[in-house]
Every structure is written in C-alpha cells, then in structure tokens.
Write a protein that holds these residues in place. Structure first.
Motif, PDB file in Angstrom:
ATOM      1  N   GLY A 130      34.106  26.112 -43.076  1.00  0.00           N
ATOM      2  CA  GLY A 130      34.618  25.866 -41.728  1.00  0.00           C
ATOM      3  C   GLY A 130      34.376  24.462 -41.218  1.00  0.00           C
ATOM      4  N   ASN A 131      33.284  23.812 -41.697  1.00  0.00           N
ATOM      5  CA  ASN A 131      32.975  22.471 -41.205  1.00  0.00           C
ATOM      6  C   ASN A 131      33.695  21.371 -41.978  1.00  0.00           C
ATOM      7  N   ALA A 132      34.594  21.762 -42.891  1.00  0.00           N
ATOM      8  CA  ALA A 132      35.324  20.762 -43.676  1.00  0.00           C
ATOM      9  C   ALA A 132      36.826  20.991 -43.624  1.00  0.00           C
ATOM     10  N   LYS A 133      37.291  21.704 -42.594  1.00  0.00           N
ATOM     11  CA  LYS A 133      38.726  21.927 -42.443  1.00  0.00           C
ATOM     12  C   LYS A 133      39.355  20.903 -41.497  1.00  0.00           C
ATOM     13  N   TYR A 134      38.552  20.293 -40.621  1.00  0.00           N
ATOM     14  CA  TYR A 134      39.005  19.263 -39.690  1.00  0.00           C
ATOM     15  C   TYR A 134      40.115  19.779 -38.761  1.00  0.00           C
ATOM     16  N   THR A 135      40.099  21.080 -38.460  1.00  0.00           N
ATOM     17  CA  THR A 135      41.097  21.639 -37.551  1.00  0.00           C
ATOM     18  C   THR A 135      40.606  21.646 -36.113  1.00  0.00           C
ATOM     19  N   ASN A 136      39.334  21.356 -35.906  1.00  0.00           N
ATOM     20  CA  ASN A 136      38.798  21.294 -34.560  1.00  0.00           C
ATOM     21  C   ASN A 136      39.218  19.987 -33.895  1.00  0.00           C
ATOM     22  N   HIS A 137      39.515  20.039 -32.592  1.00  0.00           N
ATOM     23  CA  HIS A 137      40.016  18.844 -31.910  1.00  0.00           C
ATOM     24  C   HIS A 137      39.004  17.708 -31.903  1.00  0.00           C
ATOM     25  N   SER A 138      37.704  18.018 -31.882  1.00  0.00           N
ATOM     26  CA  SER A 138      36.701  16.951 -31.874  1.00  0.00           C
ATOM     27  C   SER A 138      36.695  16.195 -33.200  1.00  0.00           C
ATOM     28  N   ALA A 139      36.870  16.918 -34.307  1.00  0.00           N
ATOM     29  CA  ALA A 139      36.944  16.261 -35.617  1.00  0.00           C
ATOM     30  C   ALA A 139      38.201  15.404 -35.713  1.00  0.00           C
ATOM     31  N   GLN A 140      39.300  15.903 -35.180  1.00  0.00           N
ATOM     32  CA  GLN A 140      40.545  15.137 -35.194  1.00  0.00           C
ATOM     33  C   GLN A 140      40.413  13.867 -34.362  1.00  0.00           C
ATOM     34  N   ASN A 141      39.707  13.957 -33.226  1.00  0.00           N
ATOM     35  CA  ASN A 141      39.514  12.772 -32.388  1.00  0.00           C
ATOM     36  C   ASN A 141      38.716  11.704 -33.127  1.00  0.00           C
ATOM     37  N   VAL A 142      37.706  12.128 -33.869  1.00  0.00           N
ATOM     38  CA  VAL A 142      36.907  11.173 -34.647  1.00  0.00           C
ATOM     39  C   VAL A 142      37.777  10.484 -35.691  1.00  0.00           C
ATOM     40  N   ILE A 143      38.613  11.256 -36.380  1.00  0.00           N
ATOM     41  CA  ILE A 143      39.506  10.691 -37.393  1.00  0.00           C
ATOM     42  C   ILE A 143      40.476   9.708 -36.756  1.00  0.00           C
ATOM     43  N   LEU A 144      41.025  10.045 -35.590  1.00  0.00           N
ATOM     44  CA  LEU A 144      41.971   9.163 -34.906  1.00  0.00           C
ATOM     45  C   LEU A 144      41.304   7.848 -34.512  1.00  0.00           C
ATOM     46  N   VAL A 145      40.062   7.910 -34.060  1.00  0.00           N
ATOM     47  CA  VAL A 145      39.333   6.682 -33.697  1.00  0.00           C
ATOM     48  C   VAL A 145      39.126   5.807 -34.931  1.00  0.00           C
ATOM     49  N   ILE A 146      38.771   6.423 -36.058  1.00  0.00           N
ATOM     50  CA  ILE A 146      38.577   5.670 -37.301  1.00  0.00           C
ATOM     51  C   ILE A 146      39.888   5.005 -37.727  1.00  0.00           C
ATOM     52  N   MET A 147      41.000   5.755 -37.634  1.00  0.00           N
ATOM     53  CA  MET A 147      42.305   5.201 -38.002  1.00  0.00           C
ATOM     54  C   MET A 147      42.675   4.047 -37.075  1.00  0.00           C
ATOM     55  N   LYS A 148      42.376   4.208 -35.789  1.00  0.00           N
ATOM     56  CA  LYS A 148      42.657   3.135 -34.824  1.00  0.00           C
ATOM     57  C   LYS A 148      41.869   1.878 -35.163  1.00  0.00           C
ATOM     58  N   ASP A 149      40.584   2.049 -35.497  1.00  0.00           N
ATOM     59  CA  ASP A 149      39.747   0.898 -35.845  1.00  0.00           C
ATOM     60  C   ASP A 149      40.249   0.216 -37.114  1.00  0.00           C
ATOM     61  N   MET A 150      40.746   0.985 -38.072  1.00  0.00           N
ATOM     62  CA  MET A 150      41.292   0.401 -39.295  1.00  0.00           C
ATOM     63  C   MET A 150      42.519  -0.445 -38.997  1.00  0.00           C
ATOM     64  N   ILE A 151      43.376   0.044 -38.085  1.00  0.00           N
ATOM     65  CA  ILE A 151      44.576  -0.710 -37.714  1.00  0.00           C
ATOM     66  C   ILE A 151      44.190  -2.006 -37.008  1.00  0.00           C
TER      67      ILE A 151
END
Length: 235
Positions: A106-127
């Motif tokens: 369950g902790n590696a599905k990334y379907t929770n909105h908080s996990a998605q927000n973290v991923i989006l921030v990382i993607m934003k920083d990469m851009i």
C-alpha cells in the motif's frame, strides 16, 4: 578421496566458474528495482499527462471513492477521478502495473494525494533546474512579468524568462505568486523573489518586458526604474 561430483564442483570453484549463493538474491533485488522504477515512471507519466492537458486529477470533493480496488476488474470505482481511472486502464495492459495496483504494498502504489503532490513538486523542481541550466548556458536573459487578479480577487504576478539557447529562443514560465505590494517596490520584490527561487543571476538579466501599466513600465517611478536604481543590469 573426492567423489567424481565433488571433483567437478571443486574444479568449477577453483576456476571461478560457480554461482554465488547471493546471486539469486541480487537478481531478485534487481528485478524489484526495475519493477519499482517502471511503475513509478507510469505514475509520473499519468501525472504529467493530466498536468499538460489541464485535466483534474482527483475526484470531486462531493464524491467519495469507494475504499480499495476491485482486484479482479482493477477498478477504483465510478467516481475515482481521472488519475486513478487512467491508472486502472493502464493496469489492464501492463503486467507490472497490474501487479502493483492489484497486490502491491500500500505504501508503494502512490495513489494517495499526498504522495502525488510530492511527485509533482519533484517534477516541477526538475523542470526549473532545466530552465536554469538553459539560462546559465545563454548567460543573459529577459524577464517578463504581468499582474492580474485571480478568482479570489487577489493580485497575482506571473513571471517568465526569455533566453536564447542553442540558437533557439525559449520563453519559459518560472513562477507566479501574490504580490507583496501594488507599488513599484512591491512588484519588483515579487519578481526578484520568483527569479531567486530558481537561482537565476539577476545581474545577467539585461532586458525587461511588462504590460502598459504605469506602475510597472513607467519611466519615472515604475519597476524598470527600481531595478536600474538597485544596480541590476536591466536595460
């Protein structure tokens, strides 16, 4: 006296032609890492798609997604939101995604909105890091800014940069935030804050581009004058 099988095994060990007991463990670990990366890339791809297409990722706050997943149908429910709907569709055509969605931890599905927000921030920083790299290669750049009210009637400043990289003109959005103030000093501080957020060297910014608002482009007391008097390279 060694038996024939023992002599053969001894010969393989002596020549280095043998399988370590850790080899199966290493292979299993490598496979797990490969599957984890594949699934995470799939999640990032869905998030990127929905961001680029300006598609809402999650269900409406007035709707309640049913708990869990229908493992047999790989279904999150009719009100699951676009992200989970696309993930469910992808799982039906990808064995790794199917396994992770259906029975993964369950902790590696990334379907929770908080996990998605973290991923989006990382993607934003990469851009933003890519944009900064282009600015640094170009050395000099132009800052573009405009201000407008959002739906809550708060004044927002949007900042972009323009630069030439590899003989191509790039115009990239770097940030937007509520203005510190509506006077020249406040707008200038907001613009500088956006540029500092990506570590852009403002001393190499030699052009400005604003709208026709006098507080921004005024030749006597606008933001342009503020930058010039502050010792920046702006022209």
């Amino acid at each position: 006296m060694l038996t024939e099988p023992e002599e053969l095994e001894y010969g393989r060990m002596k020549s280095g032609d043998f399988t370590s007991v850790t080899t199966p463990q290493n292979s299993a670990h490598a496979l797990t890492v490969q599957q984890n990366r594949h699934f995470l890339k799939s999640v990032c791809g869905i998030l990127l798609l929905t961001e680029q297409r300006k598609i809402a990722q999650r269900e409406s706050g007035s709707l309640h997604r049913k708990a869990g997943v229908d493992v047999e149908k790989l279904d999150f429910g009719p009100s699951c939101g676009n992200f989970l709907a696309i993930l469910s569709l992808l799982a039906k055509h990808d064995e790794t995604v199917e396994e992770r969605v259906g029975s993964g931890p369950g902790n590696a599905k990334y379907t929770n909105h908080s996990a998605q927000n973290v991923i989006l921030v990382i993607m934003k920083d990469m851009i933003l890091d890519q944009i900064l790299g282009g600015i640094q290669d170009a050395r000099y750049f132009t800052v573009l800014a405009d201000e407008s009210k959002d739906v809550s009637h708060k004044e927002q400043v949007v900042v972009a940069v323009r630069y030439c990289h590899q003989n191509t003109i790039h115009e990239e959005f770097v940030g937007g935030e509520e203005t510190i103030g509506l006077d020249a000093d406040g707008l200038a501080d907001t613009i500088i804050s956006c540029l500092n957020r990506i570590d852009a060297d403002t001393s190499n910014c030699d052009r400005q581009g604003y709208d026709v608002a006098s507080v921004v482009s005024g030749h006597l007391n606008g933001v342009q004058v503020f930058f010039l008097s502050a010792g920046h390279r702006f022209g």
